[in-house]
Design a protein around this motif. Structure first.
Motif, PDB file in Angstrom:
ATOM      1  N   ARG A 111       0.672  -1.071   0.306  1.00  0.00           N
ATOM      2  CA  ARG A 111       0.354  -0.126  -0.212  1.00  0.00           C
ATOM      3  C   ARG A 111       0.725   1.077   0.412  1.00  0.00           C
ATOM      4  O   ARG A 111       1.641   0.769   0.454  1.00  0.00           O
ATOM      5  CB  ARG A 111      -1.276  -0.093   1.076  1.00  0.00           C
ATOM      6  CG  ARG A 111      -1.950  -1.191   0.964  1.00  0.00           C
ATOM      7  CD  ARG A 111      -2.775  -1.168   2.528  1.00  0.00           C
ATOM      8  NE  ARG A 111      -1.942  -1.730   3.515  1.00  0.00           N
ATOM      9  CZ  ARG A 111      -2.342  -2.858   3.731  1.00  0.00           C
ATOM     10  NH1 ARG A 111      -2.340  -3.778   2.694  1.00  0.00           N
ATOM     11  NH2 ARG A 111      -0.953  -3.325   4.155  1.00  0.00           N
ATOM     12  N   TYR A 224      -5.886  -5.390  -8.109  1.00  0.00           N
ATOM     13  CA  TYR A 224      -5.622  -4.756  -6.976  1.00  0.00           C
ATOM     14  C   TYR A 224      -4.023  -4.363  -6.143  1.00  0.00           C
ATOM     15  O   TYR A 224      -3.178  -4.621  -5.478  1.00  0.00           O
ATOM     16  CB  TYR A 224      -6.084  -4.737  -5.752  1.00  0.00           C
ATOM     17  CG  TYR A 224      -6.275  -5.067  -4.784  1.00  0.00           C
ATOM     18  CD1 TYR A 224      -5.649  -6.144  -4.413  1.00  0.00           C
ATOM     19  CD2 TYR A 224      -7.655  -6.577  -5.095  1.00  0.00           C
ATOM     20  CE1 TYR A 224      -5.541  -7.691  -3.610  1.00  0.00           C
ATOM     21  CE2 TYR A 224      -7.782  -8.430  -5.161  1.00  0.00           C
ATOM     22  CZ  TYR A 224      -6.941  -8.220  -3.786  1.00  0.00           C
ATOM     23  OH  TYR A 224      -6.757  -9.188  -3.254  1.00  0.00           O
ATOM     24  N   GLN A 326     -11.384 -10.671   0.901  1.00  0.00           N
ATOM     25  CA  GLN A 326     -11.577  -9.276   0.809  1.00  0.00           C
ATOM     26  C   GLN A 326     -12.365  -8.566   0.333  1.00  0.00           C
ATOM     27  O   GLN A 326     -12.389  -7.400   0.477  1.00  0.00           O
ATOM     28  CB  GLN A 326     -10.212  -9.823  -0.586  1.00  0.00           C
ATOM     29  CG  GLN A 326      -9.752 -10.225  -0.363  1.00  0.00           C
ATOM     30  CD  GLN A 326      -7.837  -9.901  -0.166  1.00  0.00           C
ATOM     31  OE1 GLN A 326      -8.687  -8.507   0.379  1.00  0.00           O
ATOM     32  NE2 GLN A 326      -6.830 -10.446  -0.027  1.00  0.00           N
ATOM     33  N   ASP A 364      -8.602 -11.348   5.565  1.00  0.00           N
ATOM     34  CA  ASP A 364      -7.874  -9.984   5.188  1.00  0.00           C
ATOM     35  C   ASP A 364      -9.309  -9.428   4.092  1.00  0.00           C
ATOM     36  O   ASP A 364     -10.373  -9.933   3.301  1.00  0.00           O
ATOM     37  CB  ASP A 364      -6.869 -10.373   3.813  1.00  0.00           C
ATOM     38  CG  ASP A 364      -5.295 -10.235   4.625  1.00  0.00           C
ATOM     39  OD1 ASP A 364      -5.537 -10.063   5.843  1.00  0.00           O
ATOM     40  OD2 ASP A 364      -5.113 -10.649   4.393  1.00  0.00           O
ATOM     41  N   SER A 398      -5.780   1.054  -1.872  1.00  0.00           N
ATOM     42  CA  SER A 398      -4.931   1.860  -2.050  1.00  0.00           C
ATOM     43  C   SER A 398      -4.602   1.467  -3.454  1.00  0.00           C
ATOM     44  O   SER A 398      -3.928   0.387  -3.700  1.00  0.00           O
ATOM     45  CB  SER A 398      -4.025   2.063  -1.177  1.00  0.00           C
ATOM     46  OG  SER A 398      -2.337   2.633  -1.489  1.00  0.00           O
TER      47      SER A 398
HETATM   48  N1  5AD Z   1      -4.737  -1.886  -1.201  1.00  0.00           N
HETATM   49  C1  5AD Z   1      -5.509  -2.978  -0.424  1.00  0.00           C
HETATM   50  N2  5AD Z   1      -4.744  -3.223   0.370  1.00  0.00           N
HETATM   51  C2  5AD Z   1      -4.325  -4.348  -0.223  1.00  0.00           C
HETATM   52  N3  5AD Z   1      -3.577  -5.787  -0.257  1.00  0.00           N
HETATM   53  C3  5AD Z   1      -2.785  -6.000  -1.191  1.00  0.00           C
HETATM   54  N4  5AD Z   1      -3.021  -4.654  -1.783  1.00  0.00           N
HETATM   55  C4  5AD Z   1      -3.777  -3.572  -1.612  1.00  0.00           C
HETATM   56  C5  5AD Z   1      -4.414  -2.517  -2.140  1.00  0.00           C
HETATM   57  N5  5AD Z   1      -3.927  -1.906  -2.956  1.00  0.00           N
HETATM   58  C6  5AD Z   1      -4.257  -6.321   0.960  1.00  0.00           C
HETATM   59  C7  5AD Z   1      -5.435  -7.530   1.170  1.00  0.00           C
HETATM   60  C8  5AD Z   1      -3.841  -8.477   1.460  1.00  0.00           C
HETATM   61  C9  5AD Z   1      -3.272  -7.912   2.634  1.00  0.00           C
HETATM   62  C10 5AD Z   1      -2.129  -8.373   2.573  1.00  0.00           C
HETATM   63  O1  5AD Z   1      -3.400  -6.650   2.298  1.00  0.00           O
HETATM   64  O2  5AD Z   1      -5.716  -7.522   1.747  1.00  0.00           O
HETATM   65  O3  5AD Z   1      -4.385 -10.409   1.886  1.00  0.00           O
END
Ligand code: 5AD
Ligand code: SF4
Length: 504
Positions: A111, A224, A326, A364, A398
């Motif tokens: 992030r 993402y 997610q 997560d 993010s």
């Molecule tokens: N923005 C926010 N959270 C993210 N994750 C992965 N990429 C992003 C992003 N771009 C989170 C997901 C993943 C955890 C390790 O981080 O939930 O499972």
């Protein structure tokens, strides 16, 4: 090393990292997210011939190193490997950056906030480098795989002496030598990688719990996520290498092993000529005489019935599964390219709970993914109430440059993301408290980990399900397994009383 890895820097990627197209000389191989995206068909080779070059074996004698680690457990474990390599070169660890001759920043790109933190700390190193010009400052980990990061460091952070990628860790001795003897910055970031380096030394933190990689990389490409670009394609370690490592940890007296991979449920898919998955691996590890084995991170799509069957045999396989969802909305999941629906996920949860009724599930979750509507967010809230996770890691979306979601329309305003995160955490906290209260009066096995920071008479340990328990006990029990009865329950912690005063 394969010929591909020894190749000279690719000029195309040099240009992509530095818009001014300056020639940085022979120690320059910059990353390219575009190249990283490609998944080659080359076979994965396993190398067992890691060695420190003769001239570097004593170079660290009388000198200190410091590694600052950001991000996930994979990074923490990479830090243990880099520490092992540096110690094999004679360096000793320090916590004091003023004393260190080598400082490495092992970074996280997941992030924007994680990256901002690193840039802030890199800025702080400028003064330290000014006072100690012989200090070698290195940037490694996921951020160094991004060309925009390398480009920014080259332009504005001249205190950095070397940048190396997640696939270049085994090259640390050579890169350090180059950085010591070159006036130029040393940059070596391979964007594509097909190999596994087996026998690197490791300096583990602690002697009770250990991390063990079972696979590297991720091929899932959730829209993402930057990880498939920064960590490369999925590569499984051979089962015999994993089993040998866990056996050795058991022999050394470790009590708990955490198996690591970005997508552990894909374990074995890339091993040619064998039909062998995570369930098979767990079934073999189950027979090793070590009290606890966990794994992270799971992907619901690849979580199969065989694995559930094996986990239900328990023994040293603990009743805890981290199962990132997610989002609770099938439409959002589709845009995230998670390749499962809410219904598929709920069916998996049902199967797991039927096989392991006292399982602790954690997850997560991302709120505010592009285009996420209030209704879709409410589906996430309702999924949380249905599943009743023991705890959850909650994140605001993010955007990560180079990923498909970063260019999706309808970004959710920051205040809306914040408010959704807050609402979700309120729901989860209530569930976490309720689950903790259900444990009152019951007795659990606890692996005692450390003294409480606030009170040295109180020790902290974890149950098999990963829950933190505070207990008044003598610190000779650190590293031991005991039994405790839960006497008080708060949202984030439990308090217990010792039942057995010796290891169970
Ligand atoms: N923005 C926010 N959270 C993210 N994750 C992965 N990429 C992003 C992003 N771009 C989170 C997901 C993943 C955890 C390790 O981080 O939930 O499972
Ligand atoms: Fe990222 Fe998805 Fe791979 Fe996890 S499975 S590392 S979220 S791309």
């Amino acid at each position: 090393m394969t010929a591909k890895q020894e190749a000279t820097p690719d000029l195309k990627s040099v240009k992509s990292a530095d818009k001014k197209e300056k020639d940085y000389g022979k120690y320059f191989q910059a990353p390219s997210l575009k190249d990283a995206k490609k998944r080659g068909k080359e076979e994965i080779s396993v190398h067992y011939d890691f060695a420190i070059p003769e001239e570097m074996k004593e170079i660290g004698k009388g000198h200190h190193y410091l590694i600052r680690t950001f991000g996930c457990q994979m990074n923490e474990h990479d830090t243990e490997t880099m520490a092992g390599i540096l110690e094999a070169m004679g360096y000793t660890a320090t916590e004091d950056e003023l004393e260190a001759s080598v400082v490495l920043f092992n970074t996280c790109a997941i992030r924007e906030g994680a990256e901002d933190k690193v840039f802030g700390e890199l800025g702080h190193m400028k003064r330290i480098k000014r006072n100690n010009p012989n200090l070698i400052l290195g940037l490694c980990g996921c951020m160094s795989q991004e060309e925009k990061v390398v480009s920014r460091v080259l332009k504005t952070y001249d205190q950095v002496d070397m940048i190396f990628g997640t696939h270049n860790i085994h090259r640390l001795p050579v890169l350090l030598r180059d950085a010591m003897f070159s006036k130029e910055i040393v940059v070596e970031v391979w964007s594509k990688e097909g190999d596994i380096i087996e026998n690197m030394p490791k300096t583990r933190t602690g002697d009770t719990k250990a991390w063990v990689n079972i696979m590297y990389g991720c091929d899932k490409f959730c829209t993402y996520c930057i990880v498939p670009y920064t960590r490369g394609k999925e590569r499984s370690r051979l089962p015999e290498d994993v089993i040998a490592e866990v056996r050795e940890l058991a022999r050394q007296g470790f009590k708990e092993v955490m198996l690591l991979g970005q997508n552990v449920n894909a374990y074995g898919k890339d091993i040619e000529g064998r039909k062998y998955g995570l369930g098979d691996l767990m079934d073999e590890l189950r027979k090793i005489d070590i009290p606890r084995i966990r794994f992270t991170t799971s992907h619901p799509r690849d979580f199969d019935d065989h694995l559930i069957e094996v986990l239900a045999k328990r023994g040293n396989l603990v009743e805890q599964i981290h199962l990132p969802v997610q989002s609770g909305s099938s439409e959002v999941l589709k845009k995230m390219a998670r390749k499962y629906t809410r219904e598929h996920y709920m069916e998996l949860v049902r199967k797991i709970k039927a096989a392991i009724p006292d399982v602790s599930l954690t997850t997560d979750i991302i709120v505010g993914f592009p285009g996420e509507t209030e209704e879709q967010f409410l589906e996430t809230l309702s999924l949380f109430k249905e599943v009743e996770y023991d705890s959850a890691y909650t994140f605001m979306y993010s955007p990560r440059e180079g990923t498909p979601a970063a260019v999706m329309a309808d970004s959710v305003p920051e205040e809306v993301k914040k408010s959704r995160l807050h609402r979700l955490m309120e729901v989860q906290n209530e569930i976490s408290l309720k689950k903790h209260q259900e444990m009152l009066g019951q007795t659990y096995e606890l692996l005692v980990e450390s003294e409480s920071r606030k009170n040295s008479e109180v020790l902290i340990g974890r149950t098999r399900t990963g829950k933190l328990v505070h207990v008044k006990a003598d610190n000779s029990l650190i590293g031991k397994l005991v039994h405790v009865t839960i006497t008080d329950a708060k949202t984030f912690t439990l308090y217990g009383e010792l039942v057995t005063k010796v290891e169970v």
